[in-house]
Scaffold this active site. Structure first.
Site, mmCIF file in Angstrom:
data_model
loop_
_atom_site.group_PDB
_atom_site.id
_atom_site.type_symbol
_atom_site.label_atom_id
_atom_site.label_comp_id
_atom_site.label_asym_id
_atom_site.label_seq_id
_atom_site.Cartn_x
_atom_site.Cartn_y
_atom_site.Cartn_z
ATOM 1 N N SER A 53 2.305 -9.764 5.235
ATOM 2 C CA SER A 53 1.605 -10.557 4.223
ATOM 3 C C SER A 53 1.859 -12.045 4.471
ATOM 4 C CB SER A 53 2.061 -10.162 2.814
ATOM 5 O OG SER A 53 3.461 -10.155 2.714
ATOM 6 N N ASP A 91 7.969 -6.214 9.353
ATOM 7 C CA ASP A 91 6.729 -5.492 9.662
ATOM 8 C C ASP A 91 6.358 -5.631 11.133
ATOM 9 O OD1 ASP A 91 5.843 -4.187 7.401
ATOM 10 O OD2 ASP A 91 4.711 -5.907 6.636
ATOM 11 N N LYS A 121 9.055 -1.838 9.860
ATOM 12 C CA LYS A 121 8.139 -1.047 9.030
ATOM 13 C C LYS A 121 6.783 -1.027 9.728
ATOM 14 C CE LYS A 121 6.377 -2.700 4.917
ATOM 15 N NZ LYS A 121 4.917 -2.750 5.188
ATOM 16 N N GLU A 190 1.924 2.114 -1.424
ATOM 17 C CA GLU A 190 1.195 0.990 -2.028
ATOM 18 C C GLU A 190 -0.066 1.450 -2.751
ATOM 19 O OE1 GLU A 190 0.677 -2.351 0.594
ATOM 20 O OE2 GLU A 190 -0.595 -3.423 -0.827
#
Ligand code: KIV
Length: 272
Positions: A53, A91, A121, A190
């Protein structure tokens, strides 16, 4: 003040499993830089996620797709330097692991080696299983990410709630079980219905960390810039803003500009 599960020592995958077993909820927040990581670590978050993000929040892209492995390494290394207690999960960005498991392993090794992060991740279920297993063979802890997977935004075409239909919910449960059996230490879930997240959290031995997935997950994660209210255009139902830093910071800038204009800053005490 929150009760720290393990006050002094670094949080590890083992700590997270112990937390799940003893029903101690896990708190996770994103950070992309040293200063924010220091604040979040001092505030007691158990896990700091260097989320892709960063592509939206730091770089202003519309999606998470453009961020590169080298950019993720830069963000992750900065966060690692600021985190004393929290476990740092980073990530793997879009394009760094989907090609094949060999590529996934070399991306994971590169980011671990060059950033000092404690785990990676990646998004997806069955389709990334081979890559997950291969990364695990190198001793790198892997976290899964199911439900809304922003790296596949162009496949789904929308950021709406996932797995509302029976078939997708079943697939999600299967993916979660397969990831667990492959050896991931935890899963981010999510934007899925709360009752499904509860079912998955109960079924799995590993911690399930929710974002927009209700209160029954083993922990929660939020994007820190959203939670601090630094961003203000984005208001999904699951987001709780703990501050309104957008307005506070904007007002501070206003005041600074005014002080400079009227010659009030710097004053006698603020100069040499
Ligand atoms: O990139 C990210 O910030 C994430 C969280 C939303 C879980 O993956």
């Amino acid at each position: 003040m929150p009760v720290h599960f393990n006050d002094k020592k670094r949080i590890t995958t083992k700590t997270l499993h112990e937390m799940k077993k003893s029903n101690h909820k896990i708190s996770m927040l994103t950070a992309y830089d040293y200063t924010m990581a220091k604040i979040i670590d001092a505030g007691g978050a158990d896990v700091i996620l260097v989320g892709d993000s960063a592509s939206n929040v730091m770089a202003g892209h519309e999606t998470t797709l453009p961020i590169t492995l080298d950019q993720m390494i830069y963000h992750s290394a900065s966060v690692v330097r600021g985190a004393e207690r929290a476990m740092v999960v980073t990530d793997l960005p879009f394009g760094s692991y989907q090609g094949n498991s060999k590529e996934a392993l070399s991306s994971a090794i590169k980011i671990m080696k060059e950033s000092g992060a404690h785990a990676v991740k990646l998004e997806g279920g069955n389709e990334v299983l081979e890559s997950v297993k291969r990364i695990l063979t190198a001793g790198i802890p892997v976290m899964g990410h199911l439900g809304l997977t922003p790296q596949s935004i162009y496949k789904f075409g929308t950021y709406s709630v996932r797995a509302q239909e029976e078939e997708e919910a079943k697939q999600l449960m299967n993916d979660a079980i397969e990831l667990q059996e492959a050896g991931v230490f935890g899963i981010v879930l999510e934007k899925v219905p709360a009752h499904l997240a509860e079912k998955i959290s109960r079924k799995l031995r590993i911690p399930v960390i929710g974002i927009g997935a209700g209160n029954s997950c083993d922990g929660q994660v939020l994007v820190s810039h959203d939670m601090f209210g630094m961003t203000h255009e984005f208001s999904p139902r699951f987001l709780r803003r703990y501050l309104n830093l957008y307005d506070e910071m904007k007002n501070a800038v206003n005041q600074y500009c005014l002080d400079v204009q009227i010659g009030d800053f710097p004053n006698d005490k603020e100069q040499y």
